[in-house]
Design a protein around this motif. Structure first.
Motif, PDB file in Angstrom:
ATOM      1  N   ALA A   1       0.812  -1.276  -0.116  1.00  0.00           N
ATOM      2  CA  ALA A   1      -0.255   0.091  -0.009  1.00  0.00           C
ATOM      3  C   ALA A   1       0.963   1.432   0.168  1.00  0.00           C
ATOM      4  CB  ALA A   1      -0.975  -0.036   1.148  1.00  0.00           C
ATOM      5  N   HIS A   2       1.947   1.279   0.634  1.00  0.00           N
ATOM      6  CA  HIS A   2       2.913   2.335   0.823  1.00  0.00           C
ATOM      7  C   HIS A   2       3.427   2.608  -0.554  1.00  0.00           C
ATOM      8  CE1 HIS A   2       5.877   5.139   2.642  1.00  0.00           C
ATOM      9  NE2 HIS A   2       6.842   4.202   2.224  1.00  0.00           N
ATOM     10  N   VAL A   3       3.927   1.715  -1.319  1.00  0.00           N
ATOM     11  CA  VAL A   3       4.630   1.540  -2.428  1.00  0.00           C
ATOM     12  C   VAL A   3       3.901   2.208  -3.596  1.00  0.00           C
ATOM     13  CG1 VAL A   3       5.538   0.269  -4.482  1.00  0.00           C
ATOM     14  CG2 VAL A   3       6.448  -0.194  -2.092  1.00  0.00           C
ATOM     15  N   ASP A   4       2.387   1.786  -3.623  1.00  0.00           N
ATOM     16  CA  ASP A   4       1.425   2.351  -4.258  1.00  0.00           C
ATOM     17  C   ASP A   4       1.038   3.553  -4.408  1.00  0.00           C
ATOM     18  OD1 ASP A   4       1.456  -0.080  -5.529  1.00  0.00           O
ATOM     19  OD2 ASP A   4      -0.371  -1.059  -4.670  1.00  0.00           O
ATOM     20  N   ALA A   5       1.011   4.023  -2.975  1.00  0.00           N
ATOM     21  CA  ALA A   5       0.375   5.427  -2.807  1.00  0.00           C
ATOM     22  C   ALA A   5       1.384   6.292  -3.078  1.00  0.00           C
ATOM     23  CB  ALA A   5       0.105   5.495  -1.254  1.00  0.00           C
ATOM     24  N   LEU A   6       2.809   5.947  -2.960  1.00  0.00           N
ATOM     25  CA  LEU A   6       3.910   7.138  -3.406  1.00  0.00           C
ATOM     26  C   LEU A   6       4.411   6.849  -4.936  1.00  0.00           C
ATOM     27  CD1 LEU A   6       5.806   7.135  -0.059  1.00  0.00           C
ATOM     28  CD2 LEU A   6       3.874   8.777  -0.922  1.00  0.00           C
ATOM     29  N   GLY A   7       4.006   5.679  -5.517  1.00  0.00           N
ATOM     30  CA  GLY A   7       4.317   5.410  -6.836  1.00  0.00           C
ATOM     31  C   GLY A   7       6.081   4.981  -6.687  1.00  0.00           C
ATOM     32  N   LEU A   8       6.476   4.307  -5.648  1.00  0.00           N
ATOM     33  CA  LEU A   8       7.795   3.992  -5.738  1.00  0.00           C
ATOM     34  C   LEU A   8       8.370   2.870  -6.607  1.00  0.00           C
ATOM     35  CD1 LEU A   8       7.941   3.962  -1.798  1.00  0.00           C
ATOM     36  CD2 LEU A   8       8.511   5.771  -3.381  1.00  0.00           C
ATOM     37  N   ASP A   9       9.448   3.069  -6.851  1.00  0.00           N
ATOM     38  CA  ASP A   9       9.988   1.941  -7.937  1.00  0.00           C
ATOM     39  C   ASP A   9      10.606   0.749  -7.142  1.00  0.00           C
ATOM     40  OD1 ASP A   9      11.379   0.597  -9.915  1.00  0.00           O
ATOM     41  OD2 ASP A   9      12.992   1.869 -10.110  1.00  0.00           O
ATOM     42  N   ALA A  10       9.603  -0.155  -6.788  1.00  0.00           N
ATOM     43  CA  ALA A  10      10.034  -1.333  -5.818  1.00  0.00           C
ATOM     44  C   ALA A  10       9.173  -2.370  -6.440  1.00  0.00           C
ATOM     45  CB  ALA A  10       9.534  -0.958  -4.375  1.00  0.00           C
ATOM     46  N   PRO A  11       9.906  -3.052  -7.243  1.00  0.00           N
ATOM     47  CA  PRO A  11       9.406  -4.262  -8.188  1.00  0.00           C
ATOM     48  C   PRO A  11       8.672  -5.130  -7.019  1.00  0.00           C
ATOM     49  CG  PRO A  11      11.524  -3.772  -9.113  1.00  0.00           C
ATOM     50  CD  PRO A  11      11.468  -3.152  -7.906  1.00  0.00           C
ATOM     51  N   PRO A  12       7.174  -5.726  -7.524  1.00  0.00           N
ATOM     52  CA  PRO A  12       6.778  -6.624  -6.853  1.00  0.00           C
ATOM     53  C   PRO A  12       7.500  -7.955  -6.782  1.00  0.00           C
ATOM     54  CG  PRO A  12       5.682  -6.242  -9.019  1.00  0.00           C
ATOM     55  CD  PRO A  12       6.629  -5.293  -8.894  1.00  0.00           C
ATOM     56  N   GLU A  13       7.114  -8.702  -5.872  1.00  0.00           N
ATOM     57  CA  GLU A  13       7.777 -10.011  -5.590  1.00  0.00           C
ATOM     58  C   GLU A  13       6.576 -11.077  -5.346  1.00  0.00           C
ATOM     59  OE1 GLU A  13      10.120 -10.911  -1.675  1.00  0.00           O
ATOM     60  OE2 GLU A  13      10.851  -9.144  -2.587  1.00  0.00           O
ATOM     61  N   PRO A  14       6.687 -12.485  -5.327  1.00  0.00           N
ATOM     62  CA  PRO A  14       6.041 -13.421  -5.195  1.00  0.00           C
ATOM     63  C   PRO A  14       6.018 -13.530  -3.594  1.00  0.00           C
ATOM     64  CG  PRO A  14       7.346 -14.215  -6.847  1.00  0.00           C
ATOM     65  CD  PRO A  14       7.957 -13.014  -6.400  1.00  0.00           C
ATOM     66  N   ARG A  15       4.386 -13.795  -2.898  1.00  0.00           N
ATOM     67  CA  ARG A  15       4.324 -13.800  -1.863  1.00  0.00           C
ATOM     68  C   ARG A  15       4.925 -15.206  -1.450  1.00  0.00           C
ATOM     69  NH1 ARG A  15       1.030 -10.488   1.459  1.00  0.00           N
ATOM     70  NH2 ARG A  15       1.044  -8.622   0.263  1.00  0.00           N
TER      71      ARG A  15
END
Length: 438
Positions: A323-337
């Motif tokens: 949620a933090h990454v999405d809200a700020l549009g950060l460059d942090a590639p998603p990874e599998p859970r």
């Protein structure tokens, strides 16, 4: 005049017996030294009394491979962050100090502002006689207008009473007395408790090639790294460390929460109990009892729920990060859970015969109790916990510092104790000013 020996051979002039000081700080760990730093910054006369040497708890009550679980850069003692300690840029801010480095950090902090420290002084009684606080110590009696209790919450090792029912040949140690696998007799080891100490000691024994039986509890876990960054760093950026106790709906429950298990060992990694089980460790539910006649150990049938609960907390933290990454549009590639690598079967044992299983040692990772029996003041609730708001107790002029969740998640850590010390120093100074004005 007498002289009390300080760390590194420094001599602190001035005895204690018969002395009257504006402020006495009890405890010379990170909390007591932080209080001293903030009092010194205000020019407030005080003394710091430390029962042993600075760093004693870290040096003498931790196992050999112990290290911090929070990154070094989060060590933010007042005026002396980790970067100030290393100084020459040789430090690893994203690494995790081992115990000798932690001791060195604390002792360097005390030297950095010439703390008015008396080491080897045990406080034996604290009372009030309507004029001032009266503090009896192993070096005499002194008076103080105000007192900060900064002796920490981890005072007396706690083991369950039924420990005495185990067979006499089984070696029993509390986590505070464990050092390494070689300390134990040959044979299998039962570790009781899956807080940070229990999980890390179980891993230490497992890596040493010992067969480990682990009695689990409800402690949560956290991933070491997610989406390219340490989860402790994510939580710091999100503002979790700064969130005050009054922002939580159930303050009492929050105050007694168990810390998440993870490790900083070898650069930091997850602690996954399921992976331990996959690799040969035997997991059980919570240890419930020991049979008086046979010594057989009984466990609750809650292993699955304990593992699922720990994983759920770890995944909920990842939800916060997402949620933090999405809200700020950060460059942090998603990874599998996370996908569980092992599941307990329907035949998970709920009892253990230590003799039949070859268990020769038990490590009790069951925490500590507080000991304020020497404080003869009405400042505690029915469980012996100090009644306070942000460290200001119900007894005027008496304060506590360094308690877990004293005000924030970082209160009992190197990360947040400086803020708590600053808050109390402001109150102490204000009380001094009121006394002068009167």
């Amino acid at each position: 005049m007498t002289a009390t020996s300080d760390l590194a051979g420094h001599q602190l002039a001035g005895g204690l017996d018969g002395r009257h000081v504006p402020v006495a700080v009890i405890g010379g760990g990170q909390a007591g030294l932080s209080a001293s730093h903030r009092l010194s910054a205000r020019g407030l006369e005080h003394v710091v009394l430390e029962k042993h040497r600075v760093g004693h708890e870290w040096a003498e009550r931790r196992w050999d491979s112990f290290c911090l679980v929070t990154p070094n850069y989060q060590c933010q003692l007042p005026g002396f962050a980790y970067a100030d300690y290393t100084g020459d840029g040789s430090g690893d801010g994203d690494g995790f100090m081992v115990k000798d480095q932690i001791v060195g950090y604390l002792r360097a902090f005390a030297r950095s502002f010439d703390a008015p420290l008396h080491e080897g002084v045990a406080a034996t009684r604290l009372a009030h006689d309507e004029r001032s606080f009266v503090l009896s110590t192993s070096r005499g009696t002194l008076r103080a207008d105000q007192v900060v209790l900064a002796a920490g919450p981890y005072q007396i090792p706690k083991t369950p009473r039924f420990a005495e029912r185990l067979p006499a040949h089984v070696v029993q140690l509390h986590s505070s007395a464990y050092r390494n696998a070689a300390q134990l007799p040959a044979g299998e080891v039962l570790v009781v408790g899956t807080g940070q100490s229990g999980c890390q000691i179980a891993e230490d024994l497992h890596l040493a090639g010992r067969r480990v039986h682990l009695a689990t509890g409800t402690a949560p876990r956290v991933a070491r790294v997610y989406r390219g960054k340490d989860c402790m760093t994510w939580l710091d950026e999100i503002g979790h460390y700064a969130k005050g106790l009054d922002e939580f709906p159930d303050q009492e429950a929050t105050r007694y929460k168990v810390n998440h298990y993870v490790t900083g060992r070898d650069g930091g990694r997850d602690i996954d109990l399921r992976a331990f089980a996959r690799d040969g460790m035997r997991l059980y539910g919570r240890l419930r009892d020991v049979d008086r006649a046979t010594g057989t150990i009984a466990f609750d049938d809650d292993l699955r729920s304990n593992l699922d609960g720990a994983d759920a907390v770890a995944e909920s933290i990842k939800d916060l990060v997402d949620a933090h990454v999405d809200a700020l549009g950060l460059d942090a590639p998603p990874e599998p859970r996370y996908t569980p690598v092992w599941e307990p079967g329907d035949d998970t044992p709920t009892s253990l015969d230590p003799v039949g299983a070859g268990v020769t040692s038990v490590i009790w990772c069951t925490g500590f109790t507080r000991d304020y029996s020497w404080v003869d003041l009405p400042a505690f609730d029915g469980r012996g916990y100090p009644t306070h708001h942000r460290g200001v107790t119900s007894v005027p002029g008496l304060y506590v510092l360094g308690m877990p969740w004293q005000w924030t998640w970082g209160s009992g850590r190197f990360r947040g104790v400086a803020d708590d010390a600053e808050y109390l120093a402001e109150r102490i100074q204000a009380r001094v000013a009121r006394k002068v004005a009167a």
